[in-house]
Design a protein around this motif. Structure first.
Motif, PDB file in Angstrom:
ATOM      1  N   LEU A 162       0.823  -1.213   0.000  1.00 13.32           N
ATOM      2  CA  LEU A 162       0.000   0.000   0.000  1.00 13.32           C
ATOM      3  C   LEU A 162       0.852   1.256   0.000  1.00 13.32           C
ATOM      4  O   LEU A 162       1.975   1.273   0.497  1.00 13.32           O
ATOM      5  CB  LEU A 162      -0.910   0.018   1.234  1.00 13.32           C
ATOM      6  CG  LEU A 162      -2.014  -1.042   1.316  1.00 13.32           C
ATOM      7  CD1 LEU A 162      -2.756  -0.902   2.646  1.00 13.32           C
ATOM      8  CD2 LEU A 162      -2.989  -0.905   0.159  1.00 13.32           C
ATOM      9  N   SER A 163       0.301   2.328  -0.574  1.00 12.57           N
ATOM     10  CA  SER A 163       0.964   3.636  -0.507  1.00 12.57           C
ATOM     11  C   SER A 163       0.754   4.201   0.893  1.00 12.57           C
ATOM     12  O   SER A 163      -0.072   3.700   1.666  1.00 12.57           O
ATOM     13  CB  SER A 163       0.352   4.585  -1.545  1.00 12.57           C
ATOM     14  OG  SER A 163      -1.009   4.852  -1.231  1.00 12.57           O
ATOM     15  N   GLU A 164       1.473   5.262   1.221  1.00 14.47           N
ATOM     16  CA  GLU A 164       1.334   5.880   2.542  1.00 14.47           C
ATOM     17  C   GLU A 164      -0.083   6.406   2.747  1.00 14.47           C
ATOM     18  O   GLU A 164      -0.650   6.292   3.835  1.00 14.47           O
ATOM     19  CB  GLU A 164       2.349   7.020   2.703  1.00 14.47           C
ATOM     20  CG  GLU A 164       3.780   6.544   2.864  1.00 14.47           C
ATOM     21  CD  GLU A 164       3.941   5.580   4.026  1.00 14.47           C
ATOM     22  OE1 GLU A 164       3.390   5.871   5.112  1.00 14.47           O
ATOM     23  OE2 GLU A 164       4.600   4.546   3.848  1.00 14.47           O
ATOM     24  N   LYS A 165      -0.665   6.967   1.683  1.00 17.70           N
ATOM     25  CA  LYS A 165      -2.034   7.485   1.800  1.00 17.70           C
ATOM     26  C   LYS A 165      -3.025   6.342   1.974  1.00 17.70           C
ATOM     27  O   LYS A 165      -4.021   6.469   2.686  1.00 17.70           O
ATOM     28  CB  LYS A 165      -2.391   8.326   0.585  1.00 17.70           C
ATOM     29  CG  LYS A 165      -1.699   9.685   0.572  1.00 17.70           C
ATOM     30  CD  LYS A 165      -2.305  10.624  -0.444  1.00 17.70           C
ATOM     31  CE  LYS A 165      -1.692  12.013  -0.330  1.00 17.70           C
ATOM     32  NZ  LYS A 165      -2.291  12.968  -1.291  1.00 17.70           N
ATOM     33  N   GLY A 166      -2.751   5.218   1.319  1.00 15.60           N
ATOM     34  CA  GLY A 166      -3.604   4.052   1.478  1.00 15.60           C
ATOM     35  C   GLY A 166      -3.584   3.538   2.908  1.00 15.60           C
ATOM     36  O   GLY A 166      -4.616   3.185   3.477  1.00 15.60           O
ATOM     37  N   LYS A 167      -2.381   3.517   3.491  1.00 16.80           N
ATOM     38  CA  LYS A 167      -2.240   3.088   4.879  1.00 16.80           C
ATOM     39  C   LYS A 167      -2.976   4.035   5.822  1.00 16.80           C
ATOM     40  O   LYS A 167      -3.645   3.604   6.768  1.00 16.80           O
ATOM     41  CB  LYS A 167      -0.761   3.019   5.261  1.00 16.80           C
ATOM     42  CG  LYS A 167       0.024   1.949   4.519  1.00 16.80           C
ATOM     43  CD  LYS A 167       1.502   2.029   4.863  1.00 16.80           C
ATOM     44  CE  LYS A 167       2.315   1.053   4.031  1.00 16.80           C
ATOM     45  NZ  LYS A 167       3.765   1.181   4.302  1.00 16.80           N
ATOM     46  N   GLU A 184      -0.648  14.931  -8.080  1.00 17.22           N
ATOM     47  CA  GLU A 184      -0.212  14.368  -9.359  1.00 17.22           C
ATOM     48  C   GLU A 184       0.588  15.396 -10.146  1.00 17.22           C
ATOM     49  O   GLU A 184       1.570  15.055 -10.814  1.00 17.22           O
ATOM     50  CB  GLU A 184      -1.429  13.914 -10.165  1.00 17.22           C
ATOM     51  CG  GLU A 184      -2.105  12.674  -9.620  1.00 17.22           C
ATOM     52  CD  GLU A 184      -3.345  12.275 -10.406  1.00 17.22           C
ATOM     53  OE1 GLU A 184      -3.679  11.073 -10.429  1.00 17.22           O
ATOM     54  OE2 GLU A 184      -3.993  13.162 -10.988  1.00 17.22           O
ATOM     55  N   GLN A 223       4.028  16.340  -8.147  1.00 11.18           N
ATOM     56  CA  GLN A 223       5.036  15.275  -8.175  1.00 11.18           C
ATOM     57  C   GLN A 223       5.301  14.751  -9.588  1.00 11.18           C
ATOM     58  O   GLN A 223       5.983  13.736  -9.763  1.00 11.18           O
ATOM     59  CB  GLN A 223       4.591  14.116  -7.279  1.00 11.18           C
ATOM     60  CG  GLN A 223       4.442  14.493  -5.814  1.00 11.18           C
ATOM     61  CD  GLN A 223       5.732  15.051  -5.229  1.00 11.18           C
ATOM     62  OE1 GLN A 223       6.816  14.499  -5.442  1.00 11.18           O
ATOM     63  NE2 GLN A 223       5.626  16.155  -4.507  1.00 11.18           N
ATOM     64  N   GLU A 283      -1.691   9.015 -10.473  1.00 18.41           N
ATOM     65  CA  GLU A 283      -1.496   8.091  -9.361  1.00 18.41           C
ATOM     66  C   GLU A 283      -2.842   7.605  -8.861  1.00 18.41           C
ATOM     67  O   GLU A 283      -3.860   7.756  -9.525  1.00 18.41           O
ATOM     68  CB  GLU A 283      -0.745   8.784  -8.207  1.00 18.41           C
ATOM     69  CG  GLU A 283      -1.417  10.046  -7.713  1.00 18.41           C
ATOM     70  CD  GLU A 283      -0.640  10.731  -6.599  1.00 18.41           C
ATOM     71  OE1 GLU A 283      -1.300  11.337  -5.740  1.00 18.41           O
ATOM     72  OE2 GLU A 283       0.594  10.671  -6.586  1.00 18.41           O
ATOM     73  N   LYS A 284      -2.860   6.977  -7.705  1.00 23.96           N
ATOM     74  CA  LYS A 284      -4.023   6.500  -6.951  1.00 23.96           C
ATOM     75  C   LYS A 284      -4.571   5.171  -7.435  1.00 23.96           C
ATOM     76  O   LYS A 284      -4.622   4.220  -6.696  1.00 23.96           O
ATOM     77  CB  LYS A 284      -5.142   7.552  -6.915  1.00 23.96           C
ATOM     78  CG  LYS A 284      -6.236   7.225  -5.896  1.00 23.96           C
ATOM     79  CD  LYS A 284      -7.242   8.344  -5.776  1.00 23.96           C
ATOM     80  CE  LYS A 284      -8.300   7.997  -4.722  1.00 23.96           C
ATOM     81  NZ  LYS A 284      -9.310   9.051  -4.584  1.00 23.96           N
ATOM     82  N   LYS A 310      -2.958   5.776 -13.129  1.00 21.31           N
ATOM     83  CA  LYS A 310      -1.502   5.817 -13.234  1.00 21.31           C
ATOM     84  C   LYS A 310      -1.057   5.922 -14.688  1.00 21.31           C
ATOM     85  O   LYS A 310      -1.600   5.252 -15.564  1.00 21.31           O
ATOM     86  CB  LYS A 310      -0.896   4.566 -12.585  1.00 21.31           C
ATOM     87  CG  LYS A 310      -1.070   4.516 -11.070  1.00 21.31           C
ATOM     88  CD  LYS A 310      -0.512   3.225 -10.506  1.00 21.31           C
ATOM     89  CE  LYS A 310      -0.702   3.173  -8.996  1.00 21.31           C
ATOM     90  NZ  LYS A 310      -0.234   1.891  -8.426  1.00 21.31           N
TER      91      LYS A 310
END
Length: 368
Positions: free
Chosen positions: A105-110, A227, A230, A247-248, A253
Motif C-alpha cells: 500500500l501507498s502511505e495514503k492508502g495506509k 499528481e 510530483q 497516481e491513486k 496511473k
C-alpha cells in the motif's frame, strides 16, 4: 437404616448391606468419555458465572453457563479445524492482515485504513469469532449520526470485509459478515467549480503569479494536486504536446493528458526553470500538497476574491471544473473517463460532472 432387599437393619453410613450385599449408597454416574480428538468439556474451578469450559486440540475455546451449552458448542466444532488463531481478537486478525497487505500500500492508502480502523476501538478486545454484523453496524450508525458521508461508512465496511476474509481463511468464522452491513444512501454531492469569469481572473493574474499558472494547469488537465506537484520532467513531452502521469488507481496511473493550448506557455516556462527531476522543481513555492494548499493555493484565491466562506473552492474544485467543462464541451464519455483516470464513467458523472444551470435552462426552452 433398613436394607430395601432383605429388610434388615444396617448402619446409616453403610455403602453395602452387610447381610445380602445390596448397594445402599447411590453411585454417581461418570460422564461418558468423549472419543479421542473430539475435545472435552470440564468444570472450571472457583465460583463462576460460566463454570463449564471446552477444549479441543489442547486449545481452550471458551466458557459457558451450562454444561449442555458447552457440549452443544463443542459438537458444532467437530468438523471445523481449530488452531490458536481461533481465539484471535479482531485486533490480532487486523495485525495478521497488515503484515500481508501494508507492504503493497501507498502511505495514503495506509492512512486511510488506519483512520477507518480507529473507529473499531469499542471492538478491539473482542474475539473475532464473536463479532457479528450488528456489532459493526453500530459503528456505521454512529458515523451516520455524526453526519458522515456514505464513502466514509464504506471505509468501515471495507476494512471489516478484509478482516472477515482473513478470519474465514483461518477457519475462525464461516462467512463474511460485512456483506450484510447497511450503509446510508449515497447522495450526489454538490461540488463547486470555477466559473468562466473566475478562470479569466486567474489568467490575468498568471501573467505575474506562478501559483495562478499552476491552478490553471490543474483546471485544464484534471490532475489531482499531488499528481501535478510530483509529476517528473520525463512526464512532459512538449514535442508531442502531452503529459504522462497520475497516481491513486490503476486507471489513473501513467495516463496520457494532452497539453491544452491555454496552458502550453506555462508548461514551457516551468520546463525551462526546472532545476531537478520534477516538472515543477523550479517553482519557488511549496511543493508538498498540504503546504501548497494552505500557503499558496488558498491565499491566491482569497487575494483574487474567488475563495470565500460560501465558496471554499478546495483544490479538487479544479478537477470538478475540468470534468464539467469537458462534458459541456462535448468531450466523449470514453475520452473524459480516460483523462480523469477513472475505471468507470459512472464515477465521472456521479461525482465530478456538475449540472450547469444555464445550460439546463437553455435545454428546457427546447420543450414545446
Amino acid at each position: 437404616m433398613q436394607c430395601p432387599k432383605c429388610n434388615k437393619n444396617v448402619p446409616d453410613d453403610a455403602v453395602f448391606c452387610c447381610y445380602c450385599g445390596k448397594r445402599l449408597a447411590v453411585r454417581e454416574r461418570k460422564a461418558k468419555k468423549r472419543p479421542n480428538g473430539t475435545g472435552c468439556v470440564y468444570k472450571l474451578c472457583g465460583n463462576r458465572a460460566k463454570p463449564w469450559g471446552i477444549k479441543k486440540n489442547g486449545i481452550f475455546l471458551g466458557a459457558y453457563p451450562t454444561k449442555a451449552l458447552a457440549v452443544e458448542t463443542l459438537e458444532k466444532l467437530q468438523k471445523k479445524p481449530v488452531s490458536e488463531s481461533y481465539n484471535f481478537t479482531i485486533e490480532e486478525v487486523r495485525e495478521l492482515w497488515k503484515q500481508e497487505h501494508y507492504p503493497a500500500l501507498s502511505e495514503k492508502g495506509k492512512e486511510s485504513y488506519d483512520l477507518a480502523w480507529s473507529l473499531f476501538e469499542p471492538l478491539k478486545e473482542n474475539k473475532m469469532r464473536d463479532i457479528r454484523t450488528e456489532d459493526v453496524q453500530k459503528l456505521v450508525d454512529a458515523q451516520v449520526g455524526k453526519g458522515r458521508s456514505r464513502s466514509q461508512c464504506e471505509k468501515v465496511k471495507g476494512i471489516y470485509s478484509q478482516l472477515c476474509k482473513v478470519a474465514m481463511r483461518e477457519d475462525i468464522i464461516d462467512k463474511n459478515y460485512a456483506l450484510f452491513l447497511r450503509l446510508p444512501k449515497s447522495k450526489r454531492p454538490d461540488r463547486l467549480i470555477f466559473t468562466e469569469k473566475e478562470i479569466k481572473t486567474l489568467k490575468v493574474d498568471a501573467k505575474t503569479n506562478d501559483t495562478s499558472k499552476i491552478i490553471l494547469m490543474l483546471i485544464y488537465t484534471g490532475f489531482r494536486i499531488n499528481e501535478l506537484l510530483q509529476l517528473p520532467k520525463a512526464g512532459v513531452n512538449l514535442e508531442k504536446g502531452i503529459f504522462t502521469g497520475g497516481e491513486k488507481t490503476e486507471a489513473g496511473k501513467n495516463r496520457v493528458v494532452p497539453i491544452h493550448p491555454e496552458i502550453f506557455a506555462y508548461v514551457q516556462e516551468f520546463m525551462r526553470e526546472a532545476k531537478g527531476d520534477l516538472f515543477l522543481s523550479g517553482y519557488t513555492g511549496n511543493k508538498d500538497d498540504h503546504n501548497f494548499r494552505n500557503r499558496e493555493y488558498y491565499p491566491t484565491l482569497e487575494r483574487l476574491r474567488i475563495r470565500t466562506e460560501e465558496r471554499p473552492m478546495k483544490p479538487h474544485a479544479c478537477r470538478y471544473t475540468f470534468a464539467t467543462r469537458g462534458a459541456k464541451s462535448g468531450v466523449s464519455q470514453e475520452a473524459l473517463q480516460k483523462l480523469m483516470g477513472h475505471a468507470k464513467y459512472d464515477t465521472t458523472t456521479d461525482f465530478y460532472i456538475q449540472d450547469d444551470v444555464d445550460m439546463l435552462k437553455k435545454e428546457m426552452k427546447k420543450l414545446k
